[in-house]
Design a protein around this motif. Structure first.
Motif, short mmCIF file in Angstrom:
data_model
loop_
_atom_site.label_atom_id
_atom_site.label_comp_id
_atom_site.label_asym_id
_atom_site.label_seq_id
_atom_site.Cartn_x
_atom_site.Cartn_y
_atom_site.Cartn_z
N GLY A 20 -1.97 -3.78 0.35
CA GLY A 20 -2.06 -3.52 1.77
C GLY A 20 -2.22 -4.80 2.59
N HIS A 56 -5.72 2.06 2.10
CA HIS A 56 -5.40 0.63 2.12
C HIS A 56 -3.92 0.41 2.44
N ILE A 57 -3.08 1.20 1.80
CA ILE A 57 -1.63 1.08 2.03
C ILE A 57 -1.30 1.41 3.48
N GLN A 79 -3.09 1.30 6.19
CA GLN A 79 -3.60 0.33 7.17
C GLN A 79 -2.83 -0.99 7.15
N GLY A 80 -2.29 -1.35 5.97
CA GLY A 80 -1.60 -2.63 5.87
C GLY A 80 -0.09 -2.55 5.88
N CYS A 81 0.46 -1.40 5.51
CA CYS A 81 1.92 -1.26 5.37
C CYS A 81 2.42 -0.25 6.40
N SER A 131 3.03 -6.35 3.90
CA SER A 131 3.15 -5.58 5.14
C SER A 131 4.55 -5.02 5.35
#
Length: 523
Positions: free
Chosen positions: A307, A331-332, A334-336, A311
């Motif tokens: 994540g 996590h994924i 929020q970041g991707c 991006s």
């Protein structure tokens, strides 16, 4: 008139002609009856060769009646041939050799599942036209040995794409290819007899390699991938399938050295742990697709790094990864934020918290699979419906989903074209009525094992989803022959209907024709 017809057939056609010949439609399996009657033979292929001397591309997939005789005719008359697909044909060595002699411009050759030939045929071909060959596939050919690959390495210096699957190939054959085919960009291997020295050679001699697929290798260790990482800096696609001896360390070398890595698939590599993905997250910012299948040791912590560092990730597949839960997906999400496709199968620890985070952050999500994610409920699905313009949705086996969740999808996702709601045991005709009203573009639906769906629901579906092409509805106990008839008569674009045979009346069977597919019950 007959003489005039014969003369017209002999006229040469356009020089850029492409021809695909198959004994059955490409989107349908071979039937038990009639395939032999429609299958092209050597006689027909001979007429084709004489009449189409400008032929450049020829596909003969599953033309089982073709032999060396027909290929010899092609070689004699079609000198401009650049692409030949012989998948699943039964041919002999003379035919392949003749193609090599007569078709000096051949660039692409597919020999997947080919039988009846030996190393002699392929060696004869590459000795004569190997200079022009750019792409070669010899997968699932039990006759293939190192002798063929040695010839490929000796005579095909311009080869860029190679796919090899054979239990008889050893390291020697792959080393020969690596040394002789230094323009290789794509290499797909399933050679259980090869070892580390084979990939050492690939890493040393194939610096242009971009796509590498390694399948079912029992002899490859971390040394192999270390060699690839050192020598193949342009690697963009890596597939590791059932490579049991590989550990986190090998993927660390790949991550640190192959900064262009965009697509990674790891399947059944049970020694890979979370650290492996953490390296990918830290060193591969261009990652676009990640697929993890049966990786029981990978945990949530790995996705914190993914994540943070990846991006650009657009596609994520997680199948049978038992330790991954809502935390990993958060996590994924929020970041991707560019994620467009998410597929989770048998994610028993994944629930609504993950979907809420995805809905909040991934506004471009188009395809979502949540097969047998038993903690997902209407709340998570409603959030997705409000925020993500879904086109494809698979909810098979999500037992907590009710009519309410599907109503939210129907009202929030008008562009939906694919929907799988199989094994949702508490949905009813209300859901189908809402889908019919809200999803006019729907083309495929699967609703097998839905015990409370009735003919009334199908009537709504037919009236609202005029684009419907495929429907699967086996083991729906309240759907009768009348419901089947409704689908057949009301869906004018229907191409496939899967249902129990006993529910189809003779009248419906005649009207449906080849559209019908029946469940094999073993009775």
């Amino acid at each position: 008139m007959p003489n005039q017809i014969r003369r017209r057939r002999r006229l040469p056609l356009a020089s850029n002609l492409t021809l695909h010949i198959s004994p059955f439609p490409l989107d349908q399996p071979v039937g038990d009856q009639g395939s032999e009657h429609s299958c092209l033979t050597d006689v027909g292929l001979g007429h084709l060769a004489r009449g189409c001397t400008g032929l450049e591309k020829l596909s003969l997939v599953w033309c089982s009646a073709i032999s060396s005789t027909g290929l010899v005719r092609i070689a004699e008359h079609c000198k401009k041939l650049t692409s030949l697909d012989l998948q699943a044909c039964f041919i002999g060595d003379p035919g392949l050799t003749a193609i090599g002699v007569g078709c000096k411009l051949l660039r692409k050759l597919n020999l997947r599942f080919v039988e009846g030939t030996t190393d002699e045929g392929l060696i004869g071909l590459v000795k004569n036209c190997g200079q022009s060959l750019v792409s070669l596939a010899v997968a699932n050919c039990q006759w293939l040995t190192d002798a063929s690959l040695y010839a490929v390495g000796s005579h095909c210096p311009n080869l860029e794409i190679l796919s090899v699957e054979s239990d008889c190939v050893r390291s020697f054959g792959i080393i020969s290819v690596a040394k002789g085919c230094r323009q290789l960009k794509t290499l797909k291997l399933q050679c259980i007899g090869a070892g580390d020295d084979a990939l050492d050679a690939v890493g040393s001699f194939c610096p242009l390699l971009e796509i590498l697929s390694l399948n079912n290798f029992e002899g490859f260790t971390d040394r192999s991938l270390t060699s690839i990482a050192k020598g193949c800096k342009n690697l963009t696609d890596l597939v590791l399938n059932e490579c049991h001896l590989l550990t986190d360390r090998s993927l660390e070398f790949v991550a640190r050295s192959c900064k262009k890595l965009a697509r990674l698939k790891i399947s059944g590599c049970q020694n890979m742990e979370s650290v492996a993905l953490e390296h990918i997250g830290r060193w591969c910012p261009g990652l676009l697709e990640l697929s993890l299948i049966f990786c029981p040791r990978i945990q949530n912590s790995a996705f914190l790094e993914i994540g943070r560092g990846c991006s650009l990730l657009r596609t994520l597949f997680l199948v049978d990864c038992s330790r991954i839960s809502d935390s990993a997906l958060s996590h994924i999400a929020q970041g991707c934020k560019n994620l467009t496709e998410l597929s989770i199968r048998r994610g028993y620890e994944v629930g609504d918290r993950a979907l809420l985070s995805i809905a909040e952050n991934c506004k471009s999500l188009r395809e979502l699979t949540l097969q047998f994610c038993e903690r997902v409920s209407d709340a998570g699905l409603s959030a997705i419906a409000e925020n993500c313009p879904l086109q494809k949705l698979n909810l098979c086996g999500c037992h907590l989903i009710t009519d309410s969740g599907l109503t939210a999808i129907a009202r929030g996702c008008p562009d939906l074209v694919f929907l799988d709601i199989s094994v949702l045991r508490i949905i009813s005709d209300i859901a189908l009525a809402e889908i019919a009203d809200g999803c006019p573009k729907l083309k495929e639906i699967a609703l097998s094992h839905c015990p409370d769906v009735t003919n009334v629901g199908l009537d709504h579906l037919v009236r609202g989803c005029l684009q419907l092409e495929s429907c699967q509805m086996v083991y729906c106990r309240r759907i009768t022959s009348s419901g089947v008839a409704t689908i057949v008569s009301g869906c004018t674009r229907l191409k496939k209907l899967l249902v129990e045979e006993w529910k189809v009346s003779e009248r419906t069977r005649r009207r449906a024709g080849p559209v019908l597919s029946f469940l094999c019950t073993g009775l």
